[in-house]
Motif scaffolding. Structure first.
Motif, short mmCIF file in Angstrom:
data_model
loop_
_atom_site.label_atom_id
_atom_site.label_comp_id
_atom_site.label_asym_id
_atom_site.label_seq_id
_atom_site.Cartn_x
_atom_site.Cartn_y
_atom_site.Cartn_z
N THR A 1 43.66 45.03 43.89
CA THR A 1 42.40 44.59 43.07
C THR A 1 41.17 45.68 43.66
O THR A 1 41.42 46.07 44.59
CB THR A 1 41.92 43.28 43.89
OG1 THR A 1 42.91 42.15 43.58
CG2 THR A 1 40.61 42.59 43.52
N LEU A 2 40.57 45.96 42.58
CA LEU A 2 39.35 46.73 42.78
C LEU A 2 38.06 45.88 43.17
O LEU A 2 37.90 44.88 42.15
CB LEU A 2 39.34 47.53 41.47
CG LEU A 2 40.32 48.40 41.11
CD1 LEU A 2 40.18 49.07 40.00
CD2 LEU A 2 40.84 49.36 42.03
N VAL A 3 37.30 46.38 44.12
CA VAL A 3 36.13 45.40 44.57
C VAL A 3 35.06 46.69 44.55
O VAL A 3 35.04 47.55 44.89
CB VAL A 3 36.46 45.14 45.98
CG1 VAL A 3 35.16 44.48 46.60
CG2 VAL A 3 37.55 44.11 46.34
N GLY B 1 39.49 46.44 29.73
CA GLY B 1 39.95 47.45 29.06
C GLY B 1 41.34 48.28 29.79
O GLY B 1 42.16 48.56 28.71
N PHE B 2 41.57 48.14 30.87
CA PHE B 2 42.61 48.65 31.56
C PHE B 2 43.55 47.57 32.25
O PHE B 2 44.52 48.04 32.83
CB PHE B 2 42.26 49.65 32.40
CG PHE B 2 41.81 50.95 31.82
CD1 PHE B 2 42.85 51.79 30.94
CD2 PHE B 2 40.51 51.27 31.52
CE1 PHE B 2 42.08 52.89 30.30
CE2 PHE B 2 39.99 52.19 30.88
CZ PHE B 2 40.92 53.14 30.13
N GLY B 3 43.28 46.38 32.30
CA GLY B 3 43.92 45.28 33.02
C GLY B 3 43.98 45.28 34.53
O GLY B 3 44.69 44.62 35.14
N TYR B 4 43.17 45.94 35.08
CA TYR B 4 42.77 45.87 36.67
C TYR B 4 42.14 44.32 36.82
O TYR B 4 41.34 44.03 36.28
CB TYR B 4 41.85 47.02 37.20
CG TYR B 4 42.33 48.26 37.36
CD1 TYR B 4 43.04 48.80 38.33
CD2 TYR B 4 42.26 49.09 36.31
CE1 TYR B 4 43.67 50.09 38.49
CE2 TYR B 4 42.66 50.47 36.34
CZ TYR B 4 43.52 50.83 37.57
OH TYR B 4 44.07 52.10 37.55
N GLN B 5 42.46 43.72 37.86
CA GLN B 5 41.70 42.59 38.70
C GLN B 5 40.53 43.45 39.21
O GLN B 5 40.56 44.08 40.21
CB GLN B 5 42.48 41.87 39.47
CG GLN B 5 41.78 40.74 39.96
CD GLN B 5 42.69 39.72 40.56
OE1 GLN B 5 43.51 40.31 41.40
NE2 GLN B 5 42.52 38.32 40.27
N VAL B 6 39.45 42.95 38.80
CA VAL B 6 38.09 43.50 39.63
C VAL B 6 37.06 42.40 39.99
O VAL B 6 36.83 41.44 39.42
CB VAL B 6 37.51 44.29 38.43
CG1 VAL B 6 35.99 44.88 39.17
CG2 VAL B 6 38.35 45.43 37.88
#
Length: 464
Positions: A146-148, A164-169
């Motif tokens: 996960t990106l915080v 756009g890229f599917g990261y969980q933010v």
């Protein structure tokens, strides 16, 4: 590698100390303190004999060019040292791996670029594309994190990474109006993407936006991770294999926010990496000589080596390190008449100090182009709101006119100061890099942005 970094920091510090008299000079005091006479004789002689456009070469020490100007030996020596010690600012587009290329081309961000770029300014577009590419170009396994994003603003970067890229933010922002705007923009973009490609609905994940102020002065790593668990509906991990992991990201965190994020990264065992592009060094809180070892929350310096050696940087030095040096360099070549504004401000300062000494170094109205107004008009507009009236006799006095005739000397002195800007920024970034490495992190500094597009263009990335 750490010893080499310490050596570079030591060398940079000696250079900056030797030229404090120049770096710390206020340009508004140019006439009041006769700064031009403080230059070494050989420098002054050289400056008197060259044109303003020739100064362009002083700010391009990262490239060897054919030059016709005969610079003083000390300046040539400095440029050679700068080339060896200062971080390069040149942005090179690197080819990614096959995996990276495949993920980029297949991403919704690439396939529907027009939707992601709509209503986003050109500078921000460039930053988002490069930041996203940098995240994607890390080890492929990092995508599970996960990106915080703390201090996420209206979520432009988060939308690119998540939709756009599917990261969980997960975004944390203390300005409630920004949070509301981010959620609205997320929904609008989601609806447009799904309308264009209904298959995306099953794979896209919206970023999560929290109106939250994180206490980064007294970091509570356990409480912070628990908040992320609750927000993202993660259960508490039962095994190491199920351990929740995340990464911290930041696109131009201002002042002390960047050092605080580095401390949060180190404090949370679940935080496995961090990627920051920092700015606003002049807003850093700085350790004073008497409390080098007691103030853990200061923004500069961070590393044990720099603190124990009593490293300090003045406000003036940190402020000049934030300048858009490539843009200024271009102005020296193409439209240097605009730079007359430095002389306007310095000449006005002389008048203000004489009429109202307590208003010395006051912040005046900016954004006034010297090529579009006379000095009289500049002065009138610059002091609006100060409750000060400047007599016409002061504006048109022989003394003022003599000063304004020397406006090119002001530009030359300012450019000499600006020559040191990349070295000061390098010192600040090297201190942060050493801070991370002292604590066993795998850390590096990369050039992420084109400096003409985005002047604060270095990214610090660290893993643990």
């Amino acid at each position: 590698m750490q010893n080499e970094l310490v050596q570079k920091i030591s060398e940079i510090r000696k250079i900056l100390h030797s030229y404090e008299w120049l770096i710390d000079a206020y340009i508004v005091d140019f006439y009041e303190e006769d700064h031009f006479q403080r230059l070494p004789t050989s420098w002054r002689t050289c400056m008197e004999s060259i044109s303003v456009p020739q100064l362009h070469d002083l700010l391009r020490f990262d490239r060897r060019q054919t030059e016709s100007t005969i610079w003083p030996l000390a300046i040539l020596s400095l440029r050679s040292l700068f080339q060896r010690l200062a971080l390069s600012r040149e942005h090179r587009v690197c080819n990614g791996s096959d995996t990276f290329e495949k993920r980029w081309v297949n991403s919704a961000f690439h396939q529907h670029a027009g939707l992601f770029q709509k209503s986003v300014k050109h500078k921000k577009r460039h930053e988002i594309v490069q930041f996203a590419a940098s995240c994607l170009n890390e080890e492929p396994s990092q995508n599970r994190y996960t990106l915080v994003d703390i201090g996420s603003g209206q979520g432009n970067l988060a939308r690119a990474l998540s939709l756009g890229f599917g990261y969980q933010v997960c975004c944390l922002e203390q300005n409630e109006s920004f949070v509301q705007a981010a959620r609205r923009k997320d929904t609008e973009l989601w609806e447009k993407l799904v309308k264009r490609d209904p298959a995306l609905q099953a794979s896209m994940v919206k970023p999560v936006h929290l109106h939250e102020r994180v206490n980064l002065k007294q970091i509570d790593p356990v409480g912070f991770v628990q908040m992320l668990h609750r927000t993202l509906n993660f259960s508490e991990p039962n095994t190491d294999k199920d351990e929740f992991q995340f990464g911290l990201i930041g696109l131009h965190p201002c002042g002390d926010l960047a050092p605080s994020l580095l401390r949060l990264f180190l404090a949370c065992k679940e935080c496995r990496f961090i990627k920051l592009v920092c700015c606003c060094y002049m807003k850093l809180s700085c350790v004073k000589l008497h409390d080098q070892h007691t103030a853990n929350n200061y923004g500069f310096p961070l590393s044990e080596f720099c603190r124990s050696s009593g490293l300090m940087l003045s406000y003036q030095a940190r402020e000049i390190s934030c300048h858009a040096i490539e843009q200024y360099s271009s102005k020296l070549l193409e439209c240097y008449q605009e730079l007359k504004v430095h002389a306007y401000r310095a000449a006005l300062e002389c008048i203000i100090v004489r009429l109202r000494p307590e208003s010395k170094h006051s912040g005046l109205r900016g954004g006034i182009k010297a090529t579009e107004v006379s000095f009289e008009e500049y002065s009138r507009r610059a002091i609006e709101g100060m409750g000060l009236s400047i007599p016409t006799t002061e504006i048109h006095s022989d003394e003022t006119l003599r000063r304004l005739e020397r406006w090119e000397d002001v530009v030359k002195f300012y450019t000499l100061r600006l020559m040191f800007a990349p070295l000061v920024e390098t010192l600040i970034l090297y201190d942060r890099l050493l801070f991370l490495r002292e604590r066993g992190c795998n850390a590096r500094i990369d050039v992420m942005f084109d400096p003409i597009e985005s002047p604060r263009n270095h990214a610090i990335t660290a893993f643990k």
